[in-house]
Write a protein that holds these residues in place. Structure first.
Motif, PDB file in Angstrom:
ATOM      1  N   ASN A  20       0.892  -1.150  -0.053  1.00  0.00           N
ATOM      2  CA  ASN A  20      -0.078  -0.066   0.016  1.00  0.00           C
ATOM      3  C   ASN A  20       0.965   1.147   0.184  1.00  0.00           C
ATOM      4  O   ASN A  20       1.848   1.179   0.594  1.00  0.00           O
ATOM      5  N   ILE A  21       0.558   2.312  -0.920  1.00  0.00           N
ATOM      6  CA  ILE A  21       1.152   3.581  -0.928  1.00  0.00           C
ATOM      7  C   ILE A  21       0.241   4.598  -0.298  1.00  0.00           C
ATOM      8  O   ILE A  21      -1.072   4.317  -0.635  1.00  0.00           O
ATOM      9  N   LYS A  52      10.032  11.208  10.060  1.00  0.00           N
ATOM     10  CA  LYS A  52      11.641  11.467  10.470  1.00  0.00           C
ATOM     11  C   LYS A  52      11.518  13.021  11.089  1.00  0.00           C
ATOM     12  O   LYS A  52      12.307  13.112  12.070  1.00  0.00           O
ATOM     13  N   LEU A  53      11.153  13.973  10.307  1.00  0.00           N
ATOM     14  CA  LEU A  53      11.120  15.267  10.750  1.00  0.00           C
ATOM     15  C   LEU A  53      10.769  15.379  12.012  1.00  0.00           C
ATOM     16  O   LEU A  53      11.119  16.254  13.075  1.00  0.00           O
ATOM     17  N   LYS A  54       9.450  14.733  12.514  1.00  0.00           N
ATOM     18  CA  LYS A  54       8.783  14.997  13.665  1.00  0.00           C
ATOM     19  C   LYS A  54       9.568  14.506  14.797  1.00  0.00           C
ATOM     20  O   LYS A  54       9.776  14.928  15.787  1.00  0.00           O
ATOM     21  N   ASP A  55      10.071  13.299  14.552  1.00  0.00           N
ATOM     22  CA  ASP A  55      11.049  12.591  15.521  1.00  0.00           C
ATOM     23  C   ASP A  55      12.102  13.377  15.615  1.00  0.00           C
ATOM     24  O   ASP A  55      12.581  13.539  16.777  1.00  0.00           O
ATOM     25  N   ALA A  95      -3.657  11.550  -8.522  1.00  0.00           N
ATOM     26  CA  ALA A  95      -3.159  10.957  -7.250  1.00  0.00           C
ATOM     27  C   ALA A  95      -1.695  11.090  -7.218  1.00  0.00           C
ATOM     28  O   ALA A  95      -0.663  10.558  -8.142  1.00  0.00           O
ATOM     29  N   GLN A  96      -1.310  11.858  -5.961  1.00  0.00           N
ATOM     30  CA  GLN A  96       0.377  11.997  -5.928  1.00  0.00           C
ATOM     31  C   GLN A  96       0.797  11.145  -4.764  1.00  0.00           C
ATOM     32  O   GLN A  96       0.232  11.092  -3.685  1.00  0.00           O
ATOM     33  N   ILE A 134       7.127  11.459   1.283  1.00  0.00           N
ATOM     34  CA  ILE A 134       6.943  12.687   2.196  1.00  0.00           C
ATOM     35  C   ILE A 134       6.171  12.494   3.730  1.00  0.00           C
ATOM     36  O   ILE A 134       6.652  12.917   4.420  1.00  0.00           O
ATOM     37  N   LYS A 135       5.357  11.480   3.589  1.00  0.00           N
ATOM     38  CA  LYS A 135       4.997  11.191   5.037  1.00  0.00           C
ATOM     39  C   LYS A 135       5.998  10.522   5.902  1.00  0.00           C
ATOM     40  O   LYS A 135       6.064  10.780   7.034  1.00  0.00           O
TER      41      LYS A 135
END
Length: 599
Positions: free
Chosen positions: A323-324, A359-362, A347-348, A353-354
């Protein structure tokens, strides 16, 4: 089967109409002209008979009045010269026949002729009678019959001649009508052939125009239409190719869904994202590309109700059963009557990005923890370092007080130097903490009168009577973080005062509006800075003179630069050795910079 006039060609219609008209005229001419000629001939014969019978009545009347039957016979013999005379009868007033000329021995009914009851239809003969008068005395009647056979022979010959003429006119008219109709419909047939070729998908062609009539003008209009249509088709082809190139070059997946909710078209990005070949997706239901069939049904219901979906995060199922995450948008296509024709879906793939966001949040959480640890470390270090520094400072003072005048001058000097080093170290610790705080503390913007603020700074710095402060331009009032702008001006003005080596120090302050920013300048007539040190002075702990000569931590300009960078501004210096220095920095008119971290 009845003849359908509407199914024949224009040329046949024109030919048929002209032939029918010529045929009508020919038949009319064939029947009307001889009949008219016969009527005219009969009128001439009647006039002739009237002249003959008048003359004969005169001659016979003289003979009968003079009792000269020879004269009567002579009058009758004169009438014999005309071969068309059938009979001449002279009847006495008592009804008896006085003389007669009847070469064909016809049975004549005298009484009927006298009563005008003879055949008067003028088909084969004409009959006339005339009273015989002599000296106003009625003597009897003269009867005359005239044959029309010679005239009818002439009329028959005329009809034959008329028939030949009519046949010639008909044939000539038929040929002429075919030629004329062909010439008239030539351009129409060319137009028809051109339209037929266009409708079959062949290349657009023009019609050669050779006439200047209405049909020729129609052909010219058709050629102009073909030219414009060809240009429009070329533009449409270019537009289609351009659109197809855009679709084929799209990095996002594109699906076109038909009225039956099946996939009718995909672009290469769709195949790349899902791992299917185009043929494998075409004809499949819309649910085929979704990981959740329930969500697919929900999306279809939403499209039927609202007509569009914008930027909805959902899951697509790839061929590899992976799944993407995609950002899904769709819009219903309708015709001019509002009837649904299909759906366009884009659909992009935002899986990376997610993942990057996570990773950025972590990383942000880790950085925040690290920052908190650093802040705690800085607080502890500053507190733990300042305490022994103050102790050393106090101990040196106590030792000097206890020793009093017994303390040698060189030791007193060293004690003073020691306290200076302690003071410098404490200032450096305070500067480091201040430098570290920049960008971490949220400061609300407020309205600042720069002119008033500089006057306050100068009042605190107390430059002395040997300094002249000049405002070279009007200073603005702006909404910004007061404490940050105050730090910048305080450091620049303090340096200009501290390092000035002239008997009379001159400091000039100015400002200029550059659009979204104000450009401030602070210049002095001090010793100046050589160009090779222009970048060095903004680095931490960098000084141009020995600290024993001028007490300095080397942090002030570093703090200035960091504050200005935080405000998205820029600072530069213009200076030469011995010619003073000019600091130029930009500052936004409205400060909206928020601290990255709050402490």
């Amino acid at each position: 089967m009845l003849f359908n006039f509407s199914n024949i060609s224009i040329r046949q219609k024109i030919t048929f109409g002209q032939v029918l008209l010529i045929l009508f005229l020919s038949v009319f001419l064939y029947y009307y002209y001889p009949l008219k000629q016969r009527e005219e001939a009969i009128k001439g014969i009647e006039s002739k008979i009237e002249s003959i019978i008048d003359l004969m009545a005169v001659g016979v009347g003289i003979g009968m009045g003079e009792k000269d039957m020879g004269a009567v016979s002579e009058a009758l013999n004169w009438a014999r010269k005309d071969s068309s005379v059938i009979y001449i009868v002279v009847v006495n007033k008592d009804g008896s026949v006085a003389a007669a000329y009847n070469p064909e021995k016809k049975d004549l009914n005298i009484s009927a002729l006298l009563k005008n009851e003879a055949d008067q239809n003028r088909v084969r003969s004409l009959h006339a009678k005339k009273e015989i008068m002599y000296k106003n005395t009625y003597l009897g009647h003269i009867l005359l019959g005239y044959s029309l056979e010679s005239m009818d022979m002439g009329i028959a010959k005329l009809k034959r001649t008329t028939l030949y003429i009519c046949l010639f006119i008909f044939l000539s008219g038929f040929i002429l009508s075919v030629v004329i109709s062909t010439r008239i419909t030539n351009h129409i047939r060319k137009l028809n052939n051109a339209v037929a070729r266009i409708t079959t998908g062949n290349e657009l062609i023009k019609v050669k125009v050779t006439s200047r009539d209405e049909i020729g003008k129609l052909a010219e209009a058709f050629n102009e239409m073909v030219y414009k249509l060809n240009r429009s088709r070329e533009e449409l082809i270019r537009s289609k190719q351009y659109t197809e190139n855009i679709i084929m070059s799209m990095l996002d997946a594109l699906f076109v869904i038909g009225p039956d909710n099946t996939i009718t078209s995909v672009n290469p990005a769709s195949c790349s994202e899902l791992g299917y070949a185009a043929d494998e997706m075409l004809g499949q239901p819309l649910e085929f590309i979704f990981a959740s069939k329930e969500e697919a049904s929900e999306i279809i219901d939403m499209l039927q109700q609202t007509g569009e979906i914008k930027s909805r995060e959902t899951l697509f199922a790839t061929k590899s059963q992976k799944n993407i995450i995609v950002l899904f948008s769709a819009s219903v296509i309708t015709d001019k009557n509002g009837n649904r024709q299909g759906i366009v879906c884009v659909a992009q793939d935002i899986t990376e990005i997610k993942e990057a966001e996570q990773k950025l949040k972590d990383y942000s959480q880790k950085l925040e923890r690290t920052n908190q640890e650093l802040d705690q470390f800085a607080y502890v270090v500053s507190h733990d370092l300042k305490a022994p520094l103050r102790a050393i400072f106090k101990l040196s003072e106590w030792i000097q007080e206890d020793m009093g005048n017994d303390l040698p001058s060189d030791i007193q000097k060293n004690m003073a130097l020691l306290r200076g080093r302690v003071f410098r170290l404490e200032s450096m610790i305070n500067g480091i903490l201040e430098y570290a705080k920049i960008g971490k503390v949220q400061i609300e913007a407020e309205e600042v009168d720069v002119n008033a603020m500089i006057c306050e700074i100068l009042d605190v710095l107390s430059p002395g009577e040997n300094f002249k402060i000049n405002f070279v331009s009007e200073l603005p009032v702006l909404k910004t973080q007061r404490i940050r702008l105050r730090q910048v001006f305080t450091n620049l003005l303090a340096n200009a005062i501290k390092y000035n080596d002239k008997p009379v120090g001159i400091i000039e302050i100015g400002a200029k509006d550059t659009g979204n920013y104000y450009e401030f300048t602070v210049s002095d007539n001090g010793p100046g800075i050589e160009s090779q040190f222009h970048d060095k002075i903004f680095a931490l702990f960098q000084t141009l003179e020995a600290r024993d000569k001028v007490e300095s931590t080397g942090i002030g300009l570093s703090i200035i630069k960091k504050i200005i960078d935080e405000q998205r501004g820029n600072i530069t210096i213009e200076s030469e050795k011995g010619k003073g220095a000019k600091f130029i920095f930009t500052w936004p008119k409205e400060s909206s910079v928020k601290a990255l971290y709050e402490v």
